[in-house]
Design an enzyme around this catalytic site. Structure first.
Site, PDB file in Angstrom:
ATOM      1  N   MET A 125      35.214  42.022  42.363  1.00 19.41           N
ATOM      2  CA  MET A 125      35.037  41.262  41.128  1.00 19.41           C
ATOM      3  C   MET A 125      35.823  39.949  41.139  1.00 19.41           C
ATOM      4  O   MET A 125      36.422  39.557  40.140  1.00 19.41           O
ATOM      5  CB  MET A 125      35.450  42.115  39.924  1.00 19.41           C
ATOM      6  N   HIS A 170      40.555  36.613  40.998  1.00 17.55           N
ATOM      7  CA  HIS A 170      39.959  37.798  40.393  1.00 17.55           C
ATOM      8  C   HIS A 170      39.478  37.497  38.976  1.00 17.55           C
ATOM      9  O   HIS A 170      40.119  36.770  38.223  1.00 17.55           O
ATOM     10  CB  HIS A 170      40.962  38.956  40.359  1.00 17.55           C
ATOM     11  N   HIS A 171      38.331  38.093  38.639  1.00 15.79           N
ATOM     12  CA  HIS A 171      37.723  37.836  37.333  1.00 15.79           C
ATOM     13  C   HIS A 171      38.586  38.339  36.188  1.00 15.79           C
ATOM     14  O   HIS A 171      38.454  37.873  35.040  1.00 15.79           O
ATOM     15  CB  HIS A 171      36.346  38.505  37.281  1.00 15.79           C
ATOM     16  N   CYS A 172      39.498  39.292  36.439  1.00 16.61           N
ATOM     17  CA  CYS A 172      40.356  39.759  35.357  1.00 16.61           C
ATOM     18  C   CYS A 172      41.361  38.693  34.944  1.00 16.61           C
ATOM     19  O   CYS A 172      41.970  38.785  33.875  1.00 16.61           O
ATOM     20  CB  CYS A 172      41.083  41.042  35.762  1.00 16.61           C
ATOM     21  N   ASN A 208      39.527  36.399  29.836  1.00 15.56           N
ATOM     22  CA  ASN A 208      38.098  36.226  29.589  1.00 15.56           C
ATOM     23  C   ASN A 208      37.825  36.167  28.097  1.00 15.56           C
ATOM     24  O   ASN A 208      38.235  37.060  27.347  1.00 15.56           O
ATOM     25  CB  ASN A 208      37.327  37.385  30.215  1.00 15.56           C
TER      26      ASN A 208
END
Length: 470
Positions: free
Chosen positions: A23, A136-138, A312
């Site tokens: 991710m 990382h998308h987090c 996000n």
């Protein structure tokens, strides 16, 4: 300890559930001039590191998933680990760069370290070099990731001075017992947070009622989207390895299409992507149907001025791309109408409200549901298409002009393709991710997007000439 938001934690849960998924989001930045030496780049990055505190932190998960993971200082941060260096094989063109990007993005980020990597790439033609940024998308969404370019790089050839480092020493890493205790305490005050949220809603009953009504209306509109999409080769199991390619277009051409044929820039790029998927299906001997390509379309919910806030802040729409329509202009009209209806339906409001419930729910329970959902076969979403506007004035790194930014979006579950759209300095770039085994013909999708844009541009120019002569 800085705890992940509920949506940030979702990306960790998704990755934990599926060992074939990484991710991380990413981009390729292409610069003019000779590449910097390894020491030069490390010195440059060290001078900017204080501006991105998250680059100094790593992720700690809580024992037994009692709470959302937390960011903690990494007392042993080593820039040499995070900055990699390689060179493309001859001739060093787009194909070689795309293959390298696919290999880099097929590998997960190591959670024993801060969740980012930079790859300095030599061997490009025309005296150029590239930088792969992998995060990382987090940590960030598309908007926050774009803001990292503005933070790390300069708006003039003259490099800015190094940021002040301050005198804050890294904090001690928490023990598993401390993490568990903090999570239990967090859960203990959950009823208080719920009470405060209800109190805020009660103090503004009009707004709360409108939001609730919008949420219910949006959930009703989401219900049909939950029906399975028509089966095709576009969905199915994926592996660890990726393919990658991209398409370039002129932002002025996209705006001309928008101006002459109607809609928004996002409508135009989605219509071009629709044409690309239609071409891919036809090339595979499959007849495109009206509910065959349903796309997750992320929608930013950031307030103005919050671009530099980590994490996000997105909601989403589910849009059926009209691949069954052969005429490119009619496809654009259908895309416009479909997105207009989705926005009016408050789908995005409903999705945002559902995600926000995670702040008032036990993480151990929500994490279990998320991992269960990602472990089950899903048939309602076929692809993801995310459009992020970038800076329209040149950026510079160590005095070298940044000439192009190519975006990358991850894929997961049964999504075999994903497309990220990014605009920078008058160019729109479509970064196309594909599962390696399922997409040996990914270039067909790329050529279809390009051909669809060309057809729309030709129609827009005919309309423009007709308007001038009439």
């Amino acid at each position: 300890m800085d705890r992940l938001g509920s949506l940030d934690a979702l990306f960790i849960d998704a990755e934990d559930q599926d060992p074939r998924t990484s991710m991380a989001i990413a981009s390729i930045a292409v610069f003019e001039g000779p590449p910097p030496t390894h020491e030069e780049f490390l010195t440059f990055l060290a001078g900017r590191l204080p501006l991105v505190p998250r680059y100094r932190q790593k992720l700690h998960t809580v024992p037994l998933r009692l709470g959302r993971p937390v960011w903690v200082d990494d007392p042993h941060l080593d820039l040499g680990y995070h900055v990699r260096r390689t060179a493309l094989p001859a001739p060093g063109g787009d194909r070689q760069l795309a293959e390298l990007m696919a290999r880099v993005m097929s590998q997960r980020l190591d959670r024993d370290h801060p969740l980012w990597e930079y790859w300095v790439i030599e061997g490009l033609p025309e005296d150029r070099w590239a930088l792969i940024s992998k995060v990382h998308h987090c940590m960030v969404d598309g908007v926050a990731g774009t803001d990292l370019y503005r933070v790390i790089f300069d708006f003039s050839p003259e490099p800015a001075s190094a940021a002040a480092t301050g005198d804050r020493a890294p904090g001690a890493e928490p023990s598993p017992l401390e993490l568990a205790a903090e999570a239990v305490l967090d859960d203990a005050v959950l009823p208080l947070r719920e009470t405060l949220a209800l109190g805020r809603a009660a103090s503004h009953p009009g707004g709360a009622i409108r939001q609730a009504a919008d949420t219910v209306r949006g959930l009703v509109k989401w219900a049909p989207a939950a029906w399975p999409a028509t089966g095709s080769s576009l969905t199915g199991p994926i592996g660890r390895e990726r393919r990658f390619t991209w398409v370039r277009a002129s932002l002025d051409d996209v705006k001309l299409i928008k101006r002459e044929l109607g809609g928004t820039v996002n409508d135009v790029v989605l219509a071009a992507i629709t044409g690309g998927f239609r071409a891919l299906l036809l090339a595979r001997g499959e007849q495109p149907g009206p509910h065959m390509v349903r796309s997750l379309v992320p929608v930013s919910v950031r307030a103005p001025g919050q671009e530099n806030v980590y994490g996000n802040q997105v909601s989403a729409l589910l849009a059926d791309l009209p691949v069954h329509i052969a005429d490119p202009v009619e496809r654009l009209v259908a895309v416009q109408a479909g997105l207009r209806a989705l926005k009016a339906s408050k789908q995005a409001t409903a999705a945002e409200s559902v995600v926000s419930l995670g702040r008032y729910s036990l993480y151990s329970l929500t994490s279990w549901w998320v991992r269960l959902a990602f472990g089950l076969p899903q048939h309602d979403i076929v692809t993801v298409t995310t459009n992020v506007p970038g800076p329209q004035q040149p950026l510079y790194g160590m005095g070298r002009r940044l000439v192009e930014i190519i975006p990358y979006v991850p894929i997961a579950t049964t999504l075999r393709t994903g497309i990220a759209i990014f605009s920078y300095c008058g160019t729109v770039t479509f970064g196309i991710t594909g599962d390696f085994a399922a997409n040996p013909d990914l270039d067909v999708l790329a050529r279809g997007i390009d051909s669809s844009l060309s057809a729309l541009l030709a129609a827009a120019r005919r309309h423009q000439r007709a308007s001038v002569t009439s």
